[in-house]
Design a protein around this motif. Structure first.
Motif, PDB file in Angstrom:
ATOM      1  N   ARG A  14      49.218 -14.043 -33.982  1.00  0.00           N
ATOM      2  CA  ARG A  14      48.914 -15.322 -33.353  1.00  0.00           C
ATOM      3  C   ARG A  14      50.138 -16.223 -33.260  1.00  0.00           C
ATOM      4  N   ASN A  15      51.229 -15.868 -33.931  1.00  0.00           N
ATOM      5  CA  ASN A  15      52.446 -16.672 -33.866  1.00  0.00           C
ATOM      6  C   ASN A  15      53.168 -16.537 -32.533  1.00  0.00           C
ATOM      7  N   HIS A  16      52.787 -15.584 -31.702  1.00  0.00           N
ATOM      8  CA  HIS A  16      53.455 -15.370 -30.422  1.00  0.00           C
ATOM      9  C   HIS A  16      52.971 -16.314 -29.327  1.00  0.00           C
ATOM     10  N   MET A  17      51.879 -17.002 -29.557  1.00  0.00           N
ATOM     11  CA  MET A  17      51.328 -17.923 -28.568  1.00  0.00           C
ATOM     12  C   MET A  17      50.673 -19.067 -29.333  1.00  0.00           C
ATOM     13  N   PRO A  18      50.849 -20.302 -28.919  1.00  0.00           N
ATOM     14  CA  PRO A  18      50.389 -21.407 -29.749  1.00  0.00           C
ATOM     15  C   PRO A  18      48.877 -21.592 -29.819  1.00  0.00           C
ATOM     16  N   ASN A  19      48.119 -21.118 -28.866  1.00  0.00           N
ATOM     17  CA  ASN A  19      46.691 -21.420 -28.862  1.00  0.00           C
ATOM     18  C   ASN A  19      45.832 -20.180 -28.645  1.00  0.00           C
ATOM     19  N   TRP A  20      45.604 -19.434 -29.713  1.00  0.00           N
ATOM     20  CA  TRP A  20      44.700 -18.294 -29.666  1.00  0.00           C
ATOM     21  C   TRP A  20      43.303 -18.758 -30.026  1.00  0.00           C
ATOM     22  N   THR A  21      42.336 -18.242 -29.310  1.00  0.00           N
ATOM     23  CA  THR A  21      40.938 -18.471 -29.660  1.00  0.00           C
ATOM     24  C   THR A  21      40.447 -17.239 -30.415  1.00  0.00           C
ATOM     25  N   ASP A  22      39.882 -17.465 -31.591  1.00  0.00           N
ATOM     26  CA  ASP A  22      39.272 -16.394 -32.372  1.00  0.00           C
ATOM     27  C   ASP A  22      37.855 -16.195 -31.859  1.00  0.00           C
ATOM     28  N   ASN A  23      37.458 -14.928 -31.693  1.00  0.00           N
ATOM     29  CA  ASN A  23      36.140 -14.584 -31.166  1.00  0.00           C
ATOM     30  C   ASN A  23      35.498 -13.535 -32.061  1.00  0.00           C
ATOM     31  N   LEU A  24      34.227 -13.707 -32.339  1.00  0.00           N
ATOM     32  CA  LEU A  24      33.462 -12.724 -33.085  1.00  0.00           C
ATOM     33  C   LEU A  24      32.223 -12.407 -32.253  1.00  0.00           C
ATOM     34  N   PRO A  83      23.993   2.034 -36.264  1.00  0.00           N
ATOM     35  CA  PRO A  83      23.107   2.419 -35.159  1.00  0.00           C
ATOM     36  C   PRO A  83      22.437   1.229 -34.460  1.00  0.00           C
ATOM     37  N   ALA A  84      22.352   0.079 -35.110  1.00  0.00           N
ATOM     38  CA  ALA A  84      21.654  -1.058 -34.512  1.00  0.00           C
ATOM     39  C   ALA A  84      22.560  -2.260 -34.229  1.00  0.00           C
ATOM     40  N   ARG A  85      23.868  -2.155 -34.567  1.00  0.00           N
ATOM     41  CA  ARG A  85      24.718  -3.342 -34.468  1.00  0.00           C
ATOM     42  C   ARG A  85      26.192  -2.994 -34.293  1.00  0.00           C
ATOM     43  N   LEU A  86      26.836  -3.744 -33.399  1.00  0.00           N
ATOM     44  CA  LEU A  86      28.291  -3.684 -33.214  1.00  0.00           C
ATOM     45  C   LEU A  86      28.843  -5.079 -33.459  1.00  0.00           C
ATOM     46  N   VAL A  87      29.967  -5.168 -34.144  1.00  0.00           N
ATOM     47  CA  VAL A  87      30.637  -6.457 -34.335  1.00  0.00           C
ATOM     48  C   VAL A  87      32.112  -6.257 -34.009  1.00  0.00           C
ATOM     49  N   PHE A  88      32.597  -7.081 -33.088  1.00  0.00           N
ATOM     50  CA  PHE A  88      33.998  -7.052 -32.677  1.00  0.00           C
ATOM     51  C   PHE A  88      34.660  -8.368 -33.050  1.00  0.00           C
ATOM     52  N   TYR A  89      35.863  -8.303 -33.578  1.00  0.00           N
ATOM     53  CA  TYR A  89      36.710  -9.483 -33.705  1.00  0.00           C
ATOM     54  C   TYR A  89      37.824  -9.309 -32.680  1.00  0.00           C
ATOM     55  N   PHE A  90      38.149 -10.367 -31.946  1.00  0.00           N
ATOM     56  CA  PHE A  90      39.294 -10.325 -31.036  1.00  0.00           C
ATOM     57  C   PHE A  90      39.773 -11.737 -30.758  1.00  0.00           C
ATOM     58  N   GLN A  91      40.954 -11.832 -30.196  1.00  0.00           N
ATOM     59  CA  GLN A  91      41.520 -13.123 -29.817  1.00  0.00           C
ATOM     60  C   GLN A  91      41.686 -13.169 -28.310  1.00  0.00           C
ATOM     61  N   THR A  92      41.568 -14.383 -27.755  1.00  0.00           N
ATOM     62  CA  THR A  92      41.827 -14.608 -26.342  1.00  0.00           C
ATOM     63  C   THR A  92      42.767 -15.802 -26.218  1.00  0.00           C
ATOM     64  N   GLY A  93      43.498 -15.833 -25.107  1.00  0.00           N
ATOM     65  CA  GLY A  93      44.423 -16.935 -24.870  1.00  0.00           C
ATOM     66  C   GLY A  93      43.685 -18.195 -24.464  1.00  0.00           C
ATOM     67  N   TRP A  94      43.851 -19.245 -25.268  1.00  0.00           N
ATOM     68  CA  TRP A  94      43.426 -20.609 -24.963  1.00  0.00           C
ATOM     69  C   TRP A  94      41.936 -20.895 -25.048  1.00  0.00           C
ATOM     70  N   GLU A  95      41.070 -20.006 -24.623  1.00  0.00           N
ATOM     71  CA  GLU A  95      39.640 -20.318 -24.568  1.00  0.00           C
ATOM     72  C   GLU A  95      38.814 -19.041 -24.712  1.00  0.00           C
ATOM     73  N   PRO A  96      37.517 -19.170 -25.000  1.00  0.00           N
ATOM     74  CA  PRO A  96      36.677 -17.974 -25.140  1.00  0.00           C
ATOM     75  C   PRO A  96      36.351 -17.375 -23.772  1.00  0.00           C
ATOM     76  N   PRO A  97      36.035 -16.083 -23.733  1.00  0.00           N
ATOM     77  CA  PRO A  97      35.732 -15.407 -22.468  1.00  0.00           C
ATOM     78  C   PRO A  97      34.261 -15.547 -22.067  1.00  0.00           C
ATOM     79  N   LEU A  98      33.819 -16.761 -21.830  1.00  0.00           N
ATOM     80  CA  LEU A  98      32.396 -16.996 -21.556  1.00  0.00           C
ATOM     81  C   LEU A  98      31.944 -16.395 -20.231  1.00  0.00           C
ATOM     82  N   ALA A  99      32.784 -16.424 -19.188  1.00  0.00           N
ATOM     83  CA  ALA A  99      32.391 -15.818 -17.905  1.00  0.00           C
ATOM     84  C   ALA A  99      32.205 -14.312 -18.068  1.00  0.00           C
TER      85      ALA A  99
END
Length: 180
Positions: A14-24, A83-99
Motif C-alpha cells: 500500500r506504500n506505492h499509492m497513497p489511497n488504497w481502499t481495503d475490501n473484504l 463449500p458454502a462460503r468464499l472470502v476475498f481480501y483485496f485492495q482497489t485504488g481510491w474507492e470500492p468497486p461498487l459498479a
C-alpha cells in the motif's frame, strides 16, 4: 473478536499509492455456484479481475472513468474457501468497486454477497450487500461522523484492516453523533 484481514505483504504494497481502499468480499451459496463464481472472477489478470465482468471501465456522473477499475484488484487473497462460503481480501485504488459488485450480483442473484470496504486516508468505511431483496450500500465518512464512529463501525463488524488508531486525527467531537 476482530479478524485481521490484511497480510504483511499487502500492508507493504500500500506504500506505492497513497489511497488504497481495503475490501473484504464474502460470498455464500451452494458449493456448485460458488465454484462457478470463483472460476468467473478468476481472470487473466488474477483473482478478482474486474475486466472479466466489466470489459470497459464504468464512468461516474461526470463521465470520468472510475479510478479503481484501472488498477484492478491488488494484493488479492482468497482468505476462506469452504463449500458454502468464499472470502476475498483485496485492495482497489481510491474507492470500492461498487459498479463491479452490482454487475456481479446481477449475474449471480442466487448468491449472497457482502463487500465491506474502508479507505484510511480519506477516512470512510461502508458495507454493500446483495441478497434476494436486491442490493444496498451504506457508508460513514469521518468528515461527518468522526474517526471514532468509523472505527466503531469496523469494530462492530469484527474487521481489522491493520490501520493505526486515529488518536491524533482532528475532528470536531461535538459534530459526532452518538452511536449505540
Amino acid at each position: 473478536m476482530r479478524r485481521r484481514v490484511q497480510s504483511e505483504s499487502a500492508r507493504a504494497d500500500r506504500n506505492h499509492m497513497p489511497n488504497w481502499t481495503d475490501n473484504l468480499l464474502t460470498v455464500t451459496g451452494s458449493a456448485d455456484r460458488l465454484n462457478e463464481f470463483l472460476a468467473a472472477v478468476n481472470g487473466e489478470n488474477g483473482v478478482v479481475d474486474f475486466a472479466t465482468h466489466l470489459p470497459q471501465a464504468p464512468v461516474d456522473d461526470e463521465g470520468h472513468e472510475q479510478s479503481w477499475w484501472g488498477f484492478n484488484a491488488c494484493a488479492t487473497e482468497l482468505t476462506e474457501h469452504t463449500p458454502a462460503r468464499l472470502v476475498f481480501y483485496f485492495q482497489t485504488g481510491w474507492e470500492p468497486p461498487l459498479a463491479w459488485a452490482e454487475c456481479v450480483a446481477e449475474k449471480y442473484p442466487d448468491l449472497r454477497m457482502s463487500l465491506l470496504y474502508a479507505e484510511e486516508g480519506e477516512g470512510y468505511a461502508g458495507l454493500w450487500i446483495s441478497n434476494e431483496n436486491g442490493t444496498a450500500d451504506n457508508w460513514l465518512n469521518v468528515n461527518v461522523v468522526g474517526y471514532p464512529a468509523v472505527w466503531a463501525f469496523l469494530d462492530s463488524l469484527g474487521c481489522d484492516f491493520g490501520w493505526n488508531a486515529p488518536d491524533n486525527e482532528p475532528y470536531d467531537r461535538d459534530s459526532v453523533p452518538q452511536v449505540g
